[in-house]
Every structure is written in C-alpha cells, then in structure tokens.
Scaffold this active site. Structure first.
Site, short mmCIF file in Angstrom:
data_model
loop_
_atom_site.label_atom_id
_atom_site.label_comp_id
_atom_site.label_asym_id
_atom_site.label_seq_id
_atom_site.Cartn_x
_atom_site.Cartn_y
_atom_site.Cartn_z
N SER A 1 38.99 -37.51 7.83
CA SER A 1 39.82 -36.33 7.52
C SER A 1 39.37 -35.52 6.15
CB SER A 1 41.01 -36.64 7.52
OG SER A 1 41.96 -35.26 7.67
N GLY A 2 38.86 -34.28 6.26
CA GLY A 2 38.47 -33.65 5.04
C GLY A 2 37.16 -33.98 4.56
N ASN B 1 43.75 -33.20 3.92
CA ASN B 1 42.87 -31.87 4.10
C ASN B 1 43.86 -30.56 4.46
OD1 ASN B 1 40.88 -29.83 4.99
ND2 ASN B 1 40.52 -31.14 6.78
N SER C 1 43.49 -29.43 8.34
CA SER C 1 42.97 -30.55 9.12
C SER C 1 43.08 -30.23 10.70
CB SER C 1 43.82 -31.74 8.62
OG SER C 1 43.35 -32.77 9.54
N SER C 2 42.15 -30.70 11.34
CA SER C 2 42.16 -30.46 12.80
C SER C 2 43.05 -31.46 13.17
CB SER C 2 40.74 -30.47 13.30
OG SER C 2 39.73 -29.79 12.28
N GLY D 1 37.46 -38.62 12.53
CA GLY D 1 36.87 -39.92 12.04
C GLY D 1 37.77 -41.23 11.87
N GLU E 1 40.28 -43.88 10.95
CA GLU E 1 41.56 -43.64 9.92
C GLU E 1 42.13 -45.07 9.72
OE1 GLU E 1 44.10 -40.62 11.34
OE2 GLU E 1 42.75 -39.09 10.64
N1 LIG Z 1 29.92 -27.30 3.37
C1 LIG Z 1 31.11 -26.87 2.89
N2 LIG Z 1 31.12 -26.05 1.95
C2 LIG Z 1 31.95 -25.56 1.24
N3 LIG Z 1 33.35 -26.33 1.46
C3 LIG Z 1 33.39 -27.09 2.42
C4 LIG Z 1 32.20 -27.65 3.22
N4 LIG Z 1 32.54 -28.53 4.11
C5 LIG Z 1 34.01 -28.51 3.85
N5 LIG Z 1 34.41 -27.96 3.05
C6 LIG Z 1 35.85 -27.89 2.30
O1 LIG Z 1 36.40 -29.23 2.76
C7 LIG Z 1 37.68 -28.68 3.33
C8 LIG Z 1 37.77 -29.51 4.73
O2 LIG Z 1 36.64 -29.54 5.75
P1 LIG Z 1 37.12 -29.61 7.01
O3 LIG Z 1 38.35 -29.11 7.53
O4 LIG Z 1 35.71 -29.36 7.82
O5 LIG Z 1 37.10 -31.22 7.05
P2 LIG Z 1 37.26 -32.04 8.42
O6 LIG Z 1 36.48 -33.07 8.38
O7 LIG Z 1 37.25 -31.02 9.76
O8 LIG Z 1 38.51 -32.67 8.44
P3 LIG Z 1 39.88 -33.07 9.66
O9 LIG Z 1 39.27 -34.21 10.26
O10 LIG Z 1 41.00 -33.15 8.88
O11 LIG Z 1 39.88 -31.86 10.34
C9 LIG Z 1 37.55 -27.40 3.95
O12 LIG Z 1 38.47 -26.74 4.05
C10 LIG Z 1 36.44 -26.58 2.70
O13 LIG Z 1 37.53 -26.32 1.85
MG LIG Z 2 38.42 -30.60 11.45
#
Ligand SMILES: Nc1ncnc2c1ncn2[C@@H]1O[C@H](COP(=O)(O)OP(=O)(O)OP(=O)(O)O)[C@@H](O)[C@H]1O
Ligand SMILES: [Mg+2]
Length: 1031
Positions: A158-159, A209, A212-213, A436, A438
C-alpha cells in the site's frame, strides 16, 4: 547469489548490517569459512563467508538501468543500485523484463508529458531509459504483432504507487490506441475518467497511503484489429466494506463522504448535511482533511468525471442522495427499550431516521422496524424478535455497508455499461492494480484475503517465470540445470483447497449457527497441526500464523466469521427494494423465489476465491508483464530510501528470485516457425532453399553471432538479452530496407512534384512571356514611330544644312565673282579715265577734258576729287603726281584683289572640305536609314510571328513548330518526354539581323547618334554661321 569462492583477503564486499541491511567493506582476513571484515565506517566484524557478497568497484556511479547488467548479481548490489538511481530521481529500473518502480513521493511531471509518450512509442524495450511507458509499449506491440492479449500486473504494498502507475499505463495505452479528438467522447476518455469516479468511492486515507485504493481492480482494455481502443471492462475485487462504519484514527472514510460534505451549499442543504464532524461514520477519527486536497474542488471534478463516464445528472443526484443517507443512517443511535428491545435514542436519532428514510425514499417506520427487529421463519410459525441496542447498531451498520457496497458495484457496472464492451475484440490488454502483501500487528479477514490474492499472483508469477519455464525446458529436452525456486503451491492448498482448506473450513463454520471464532480456530489447529505452512502461536487461542511466500503473518480470527458472511438481512432487502426511488430499489433487486426460499449461505471468502480464479484464468490467457512498485519509506516522504524496508519488498515481490532464475535459465523461447517468421529477414537466403526449420533457425543465430542458446524439439531457447540482440539486428535491416523504400518513394514523389511544378512554371512562364512580348512589341512599335520621327527630323535637318551650305557657298562665289567683275570693270574704267585724262592733257580740248572729268565723277569719287583738283590745277606735275598716286592706289587695289583671291581660294577649299563632310554625313544617314529599315523589317517580322503564336490555339501549342531559343543546347539534353523542348523555349527572331542581335539600346543609340550628328551639325551650323560672318 553469493560466490564465496571469489572472496579473498582484500576483496571488496557487501556485509550484513542491522541498520542499513547491507554495508560495504573489505575482507581483512579469511580463516576457513570465516572472514574478518572492515566495514566502510571503520568497524571490524567477523562473519561467515556465505553471508558476504562481492562488490563491484567498477559499477557506474549512476547505477545500471537493468539489474541483469550488474556484474555481481546479488541482493545488496540490487538494493544499492536502486538506492543510487533513486537518489538521482531515476525511479524506474529494469530487472530483465520486469520493471521496478520506486515511488518518488514527489511530482516528476517531466517524466510523463506527451513528448515522453511520443518518444517511447514503438521503441524496443531497453533502448530508452526504463519507464512504465516502455512496458505498456511492449504489451501493445506484442498484442499488435503477435495478436495475443497481454496483461500488465502492477503489484506492491500500500502506497507503493500501483494506482499511479496504473493510471500512467492507461494514459499511455489511450495515447497509443486513442481516437482523434474530433470523435467526441471516446472510449479511452471514459476509461481514464473512470479512475476519479472509482477513487472517490473506493479510495480512502489510510496510515500507509493518503489515497489508498480499498479494492482491487483489473481494467481490461479491448482493441479492434486496427489497434484502437474499442471497449473496456473494469472488474473490481473485494471492497473494504467495514470502513463505511468503522475507521481508526488518523484514517478517513471513503473520500465521497467528505466530498459531499464540501459540496455547494444548495446540495448540503438539500441533503441536510453539515460538518463531517457531526457524523458518526466520519468522526471516529480526528482526520477530516487531507494536505494538498480540496474536497470541494474534488467534488466538482468527480461530478465532471461522472458526466464523462456516462452517469446521468439524475443518477448522480441519486448516488449522492444515497451517500447522504448512509451518513444520516450512521447517526441513528439506539437506547434500551422494553425488555430486550431497542428504541431510537433521542430526537436527533429520530431526525436522522426521518432523513435516511426520506433520502432513501422508504417508509420511516418500516426502516425503524427493519433496524430494530428480526423475523424468524420456522416451518411452524413466523417469529418476530426484537434486537437489543447493540444488535440494532450492528443491524444499522450492516445496512450501511450493504448499501455502500451495492452502490459501489452499481457504479462499476454503470461504467462498464457506459463504456461498452467490444464483442468482436480479439485482443486486450489487462492492467491489474491490486493490493500488495500486507502484514500488520493485527491482521484480520481483509489481510487474509489480500495475502491470499498475493499468493495467487505469486503462483502465477512462479508459473510464468519459473515453473512453466523449467517444464518447458524438460519437454523440449534442452540441456539445462534445474534452478531452485520457492514454490507456494502448498500455501495455496492450505488456503483454498476444497475441501479442507482454511476458506472451506471458514464457510463451514459460518454455516453452523453455534460456531464461534474460537471453535473455528480450534478446528484450524487440529486440521493443520502438521502443515509446514501453518503455525499455531504459543498460548494463542484465536490466532494462527501462515507462512506466506513473502513471510509469516499472524491472523486474529475474531471477526473472520462475521466478515465472511455475505448476506443481506431480508428485512433490509424488503425495505429497500420497496423504495419509491427507482435507483435505490435498483440497488436491491428482489431475490428470485428460489434463492429466497433456499436461504443459501453465501460466503465472501468463497466468492472472492471464485473471482480470483476467474482473474487467474484471464491472466493465464494473456502474456504477462510485471511492474513491481516499491515504497521507499513508510513516512511517505521524497528522497528517503529505507534499505531494510525496500529489501523486504524486493523479497516479497519475488524480484530477487526472478532475477536469479532468469539469469540462469533461458527466459525467451519461440517456436521455430515463430522465430523464423520474426527473424528470417536476418538471413533471407534461407527462404530460397528448402531448409529444415531447426537448421534455418541455427543459421540465423550463427549469422548474427549469438551463442549460448539452446535448440529444443520445437523451440529456440534464448538467454536473457539475446532476443534484444536479434531484434536490434532486425531493426537495423528493416531500417535499411525502409530507407531504400523511402528513397524510392521519395524520389517518385519528388519527381512527381517536380514535373507538376515544372508544368506550373511553364504555364507561368508562358503567361509572363506573352505579357513581356506584348510589352516589347508595344515598346518596339513606339520606338519605330520615334525612329521615323527622328529620321524625318534628321533628314530635314541635313537637307536644310546642305541647302544653307550650298547657298552660302553660292553667295561667297557670287560675291567673289561680282567683286572681281566690278573690280575689273573699275580698273578698266580707271585705266580708261586715266588714259583719257592723259590724252586730254596732252592733245585734247577742254571740252573733252570736261567730259572725261564728268565721266570720272560718275564713276568714282576719287576721280571726282582728281577732277576737282584738276579744275584748280593745271600743272602737269600735279597730274603726274596724281597718276602716281592712282598707280599706287591701283597697286594697293591689286594687292587687295590678290589677297581676296587668296581668301577666295581658301574659302573654296573649306567649302570643298565641308562638301566632303556633308557627303560622309549623307552616307551615314543612308546607313542609318538602312539599319532602321532593317529594324522595322525585323520588328514587323517578329510582330507577325508573335501574332502567329498568340493567335494559334493553346491546345495546339505543343504541336506547333517550336520557336527555338538562341541557347539551343538547353533543349537538346532534356530527356523528359513530358517536358518537350517547347516547354522552356523563348521566342526569338529568325535571321541574324534579328532584334536580339541588335543590342537592346540600339534604337536609343541610333537616336542618340542622330542627335549627336544633329548637335554636330548645329556646331557646323555655328561654324557656318561664323563662315557667313566671315564673309
Ligand atoms: N510515479 C509517481 N510520481 C509521483 N508520485 C507518485 C508516483 N507514484 C506514487 N506516487 C505518490 O504516492 C502516493 C501513493 O500512490 P498510490 O496511491 O498509487 O499507491 P498504491 O500502491 O495504489 O497504494 P494502495 O495499495 O494503498 O492503493 C500517490 O498518492 C502519490 O502521491
Ligand atoms: Mg491504489
């Protein structure tokens, strides 16, 4: 990965470190299997040789863009390579064809703009620096070229950046397969705009995050045979329902609740909303706002995105009405009623109940009953049972969760219907953004499901990368050595095996009314006491540990049973399916009689298992591409790289294992036919002969100089990177061929353009020349008229001068002759008179003398004078003196006559000269007259020719006799048939005495000459004047 045999005293190595995970050092001493190491910060340690890894001192300062390029491929080298690159904002690194993406936690917009997308379009993987676009491009090209569906699996904790990465992938695929902007609202726009809608309803702030999705997502983008996006389907997995009514500090509920509370005033008033702090479902946490996020702005953006994905205004109103209803529902509190029953706690609760019923458009009393009572149907009777306040609260929360999850499913379904599926689509690219692995302090049913998903994905990864690979080696009977890898099939069996797996046992427990989480856990202990992947923690009663592929996770089974039960309370179902609002009623369609009667238990675990199986089936039918997202630190800060944290993620993501196996095996294999189809171009000669496929493949590989490959029974097996070498050769050959094709097509197009331009220029030239000829003709006509005028004037001038000269000469002659005659006469008369006087003096009478005197007086005053003197004198001497005087006078006269004669002769000579000059001038005038005549003749000739050209019809122009240019060589070497000589000719006079042979200023010169002559004549006239004066 370690190579202890390479390590000796003085070797630079990596050694384990409790803080940094790995640190650099130098081996100071080796004793058996132990080594004494001095670390970079000067510490001395003793460690076993198997725990240290060689370090490459020559590795580039900026790291390598592909881990497989590392000279020493080991865990610390991989870790430090990532760290080095992260420092310089190089967040992407390849690991073979797996992309590792480290979350930058800062905006790197320069990495994702349109020009970058353009750069990555159609470029081989590895040619440009690693990028998420390159992976999408590989998937797209593979789909187009091989006609096979592809999938991109984005994983990470996550994040880590999965959702952001997924959005980039979708943007790039929309860029590749997008439609023209003019085509209105396009599929790709809808696909992209589905993200903000799903994020508003499915994302929330968590400790890990801010966005977070809380659901898994697989977006299937369908393409038509032209490679354009023709449809899309979004599948979602396991929305975290519990968050709707339960949040922990400092997390937030789903974004949509806060967005609605920040909506325009009118809507807030309509839904009787207010500060988020006033709602129980939101105020369990102290976090209401997110840094850098404006909920009011996001509310409008979400509404806009809803418009794009095809959710109507009315539906949007209904959606937000339901969201508001959930908030009000959460504020209904219950107090203890009579006996075990419950009742609404206060007026406020009544108000919220009223509002909930109003917003859901159902009966408020029925809502209260549905919340506080239960109906039990037994074969004998229908029993009504009141719920105590706790039971009513659970019932309320259950209703809120059900409504919300139904709303979310409705949204996903609506988006899918609105975007539309393409039934004819042959190929698709699936993008998976799923939670991912956890492992927290407290791990509940959600973590269990999430980790189950990751085990499934890991198995798919293993199967793709290792298992199938090695099975293939065996089948193809190639020479290979087995590469050990961690197979997680046993964990999967433990979780999902039917019967006997944890999910099956959980379903069983849920079906027995008397089961509790304790009985369930005991059952697990019993069943799996000897399973090596199942551990019973000491002294634990409701906890169990599973040894996942990524590490051990201890689960608390307390809520497993409740969370696994997936059923809607019949009272809730009846209440809402009877709603006056079609939207709300649509969320709760009436159950079929069969389902209602059977009351069959439905478990979330089993449903999820089924969903995952379907997902795996889709993934298996596609060519997978992997992106592993890494979260560099748990503080969500940029430029912070926590080694231990990253290392853990690399291990659990299977990246290190993949690198190891990939480098040992043959990651690329193609059937002989596929190989030949792809690379026959490298040795075109094999297409001519009738070669065996295997021989032909070998031929190609040897020709290119690839070694170390293996020939199977039906396939060619290539080592990592060899495909790239072959592709590079192919690209070179194709590039050269393309150049040849381009050369020809360009020359063809160039020639066509040239011919067209020439034709146009001839048209222009024709028009211009026509215009110029007309101008020239007009000028020449004017000049001819001018010349005639000049000639006329000149001739007149010449004639006049001649006349004047002749006249003046005649006058001179006349004057001279008359003078001479007069003088002779005078002389004679004087002589005669003198003789008479003499005679009279000597022998003549005075009478005669008097006559003579009289005569003399008539003739000359001198004689008069003499006679007058004569009258007074009679002296002969005087007469004699007079005679002498007369003699002297005569002599003087004679002298003067001689002089005059001489002057006359001179004048005659001058006159002769002038006559000659006049003749010359006349001759010149004749010459000029002649030239002028010729010029006029040539002009009239040209005029007649021009008239012929202009009068001849234009379509006959090419067939008419070309008017040759003086420069005949130009036309002779023109080989182009379509461009006849006449195309470039310029009309010119026919004979040598043509106008072009005359210098352009000829006429002017004639005029000038003439005027010069005139001026000269004036001079001579002046001379003549002088001459006249002289005479
Ligand atoms: N390529 C990137 N460039 C800039 N910032 C990024 C990038 N990837 C991620 N981030 C930052 O990291 C934060 C978390 O990313 P994201 O929401 O895609 O995580 P995730 O893996 O989908 O987490 P979750 O499993 O909780 O949904 C985003 O809100 C953003 O601020
Ligand atoms: Mg996500």
């Amino acid at each position: 990965m370690g190579m202890p045999q390479d390590i000796d005293v003085g070797s630079h190595i990596w050694v384990g470190d409790p803080e940094l995970a790995w640190t650099d050092g130098i081996v100071m001493n080796v004793k058996g299997t132990e080594a004494e190491v001095q670390t970079g910060d000067g510490k001395m340690l003793i460690t076993t040789l198997s725990k240290i890894y060689p370090r490459d001192l020559e590795s580039p300062d900026e790291g390598v863009d592909d881990m497989t390029k590392l000279s020493y491929l080991n865990e610390p080298a991989v870790l430090y390579n990532l760290a080095t690159r992260y420092k310089i904002n190089e967040i992407y690194t390849y690991c073979g064809n797996i992309l590792i993406a480290v979350n930058p936690f800062q905006s790197l917009s320069h990495l994702y703009d349109d020009s970058i997308m353009q750069r990555y379009k159609g470029v081989q993987l590895g040619e440009l620096s690693p990028h998420v676009f390159a992976i999408a491009d590989v998937a797209y090209r593979a789909m187009i070229n091989e006609g096979k569906s592809n999938s991109i699996l984005v994983s990470g904790e996550s994040g880590a950046g999965k959702t952001e990465t997924t959005k980039m992938l979708m943007r790039y695929l929309a860029f590749l397969g997008g439609h023209a902007a003019a085509e209105g609202r396009t599929v790709e726009q809808q696909v992209l705009e589905s993200n903000p809608v799903l994020e508003a309803f499915g994302n929330a702030k968590t400790v890990r995050n801010n966005n977070s999705s809380r659901f898994g997502k697989f977006v299937e983008i369908q393409f038509d045979r032209h490679g354009r996006i023709s449809g899309a389907a979004i599948r979602t997995y396991l929305l975290e329902r519990s968050r709707v009514c339960q949040i922990s500090d400092p997390e937030r509920n789903y974004h949509c609740f806060y967005l609605l509370c920040a909506a325009p005033l009118e809507e807030i008033q309509r839904y009787k909303l207010g500060d988020p702090k006033s709602f129980h479902y939101l105020n369990q946490s102290s976090c209401y706002e997110l840094v850098g996020v404006n909920d009011a702005h996001d509310y409008l953006a979400t509404r806009k995105a809803m418009d794009v994905v095809g959710i109507s205004e009315k539906e949007q109103e209904a959606i937000f009405r339901v969201v508001a209803a959930i908030l009000h529902l959460g504020n209904i509190a219950f107090a203890k009623g009579e006996e075990d029953s419950s009742m609404l706690q206060d007026d406020e609760s009544k108000f919220h109940l009223q509002m909930t019923a109003e917003l859901l458009m159902c009966d408020p009393q029925a809502l209260e009953v549905a919340l506080c009572e239960r109906v039990m149907i037994t074969p004998e009777e229908i029993i009504k049972r009141s719920l105590d306040p706790h039971g009513a609260t659970v019932s309320r929360d259950g209703l809120a969760k059900t409504i919300y999850s139904r709303l979310f499913d409705w949204l996903v379904n609506k988006i899918n219907v609105s975007i539309g599926q393409d039934p004819h689509s042959q190929c698709l690219i699936g993008v998976l953004d799923i939670y991912g692995f956890e492992s927290f302090e407290t791990n509940s049913f959600e973590q269990f499901c999430i980790n189950f998903t990751n085990e499934k994905l890991q198995q798919h990864f293993n199967q793709h990368v290792f298992k199938m690979e090695q099975a293939e080696y065996k089948n193809e009977e190639i020479d290979w050595s087995y590469v050990e890898f961690v197979d997680n099939q046993d964990v999967l069996d433990l979780l999902e095996k039917k019967p006997g797996g944890i999910i099956s046992l959980l379903d069983e427990a849920c079906m027995f009314p008397k089961s509790t989480h304790e009985t369930f856990t005991q059952k697990l202990y019993q069943t799996f006491k000897d399973h090596k992947r199942f551990v019973k923690p000491k002294l634990a009663r409701t906890e169990f540990t599973i040894v996942h592929y990524a590490g051990e996770v201890q689960y608390q089974s307390d809520q497993f049973l409740d969370k696994n039960k997936d059923y809607v309370v019949p009272e809730h179902q009846d209440l809402l399916s009877a709603s006056q609002c079609p939207f709300v009623a649509g969320l709760f369609p009436p159950l079929s009689e069969e389902t209602a009667k059977s009351g069959k238990f439905s478990s979330i675990g089993s449903r999820f298992k089924l969903q995952l199986q379907q997902l795996m089936d889709i993934l298996k039918s596609t060519e997978p591409n992997y992106i592993r997202c890494i979260k560099p630190n748990s503080e969500l800060k940029s430029a912070v790289f926590e080694n231990a944290n990253v290392l853990q993620q690399l291990r659990s993501g299977g990246v290190l294992e993949a690198i190891r196996v990939k480098c040992k095996g043959y990651p690329t294999h193609r059937t002989f036919i596929e190989f030949l189809n792809r690379f026959a171009i490298l040795a075109p000669e094999i297409l001519e002969g009738n070669y065996d496929e295997q021989v032909a493949c070998k031929w190609i590989l040897e020709k290119v100089g690839v070694t170390g490959y293996q020939m199977g029974k039906t396939k060619v097996f290539l080592k990592a990177g060899q495909m790239a070498v072959l592709d590079a050769h192919k690209a070179k050959i194709l590039g050269e061929s393309a150049k040849v094709v381009q050369k020809h097509i360009r020359s063809h197009l160039g020639r066509k353009r040239y011919v067209c331009m020439r034709r146009s220029s001839i048209h222009i030239q024709t028009a211009w020349r026509g215009k110029l000829a007309r101008q020239l003709y007009t000028t020449m006509k004017k000049e001819a008229a001018a010349a005639t005028e000049i000639q006329k004037t000149f001739r007149r001038q010449v004639a006049r001068r001649k006349y004047i000269e002749t006249k003046s000469s005649a006058i001179v002659l006349q004057t001279g002759l008359r003078t001479m005659v007069a003088r002779n006469e005078f002389r004679y008369m004087a002589k005669t008179k003198s003789a008479v006087i003499i005679q009279e003096k000597t022998d003549v009478c005075p009478f005669k003398e008097h006559e003579v005197v009289q005569k003399e007086n008539e003739l000359c005053p001198i004689i008069e004078e003499i006679s007058s003197h004569d009258e007074g004198a009679s002296d002969i001497d005087i007469l004699r003196a007079k005679v002498e005087k007369l003699k002297a006078l005569l002599l003087a006269e004679k002298k003067r006559a001689d002089e005059l004669e001489k002057k006359h002769a001179e004048a005659q000579e001058l006159s002769e000269k002038r006559r000659k000059k006049l003749e010359e001038t006349e001759k010149r005038v004749y010459q000029l007259q002649d030239s002028l005549n010729k010029l006029l003749f040539s002009m009239s000739d040209q005029f007649s020719q021009l008239k012929t050209i202009l009068s001849s019809p234009s379509n006959k122009r090419s067939t008419s006799q070309p008017i040759t240019r003086n420069d005949s060589s130009d036309s002779s070497d023109n080989s182009d048939a379509s461009s006849s000589d006449s195309d470039f000719t310029f009309p010119s006079p026919v004979d040598s005495a043509n106008i072009s042979s005359l210098p352009p200023d000829a006429v002017q010169r004639i005029v000038k000459d003439a005027s010069a002559t005139e001026t000269g004549s004036e001079d001579s006239e002046k001379e003549g004047g002088a001459f006249d004066d002289y005479f």
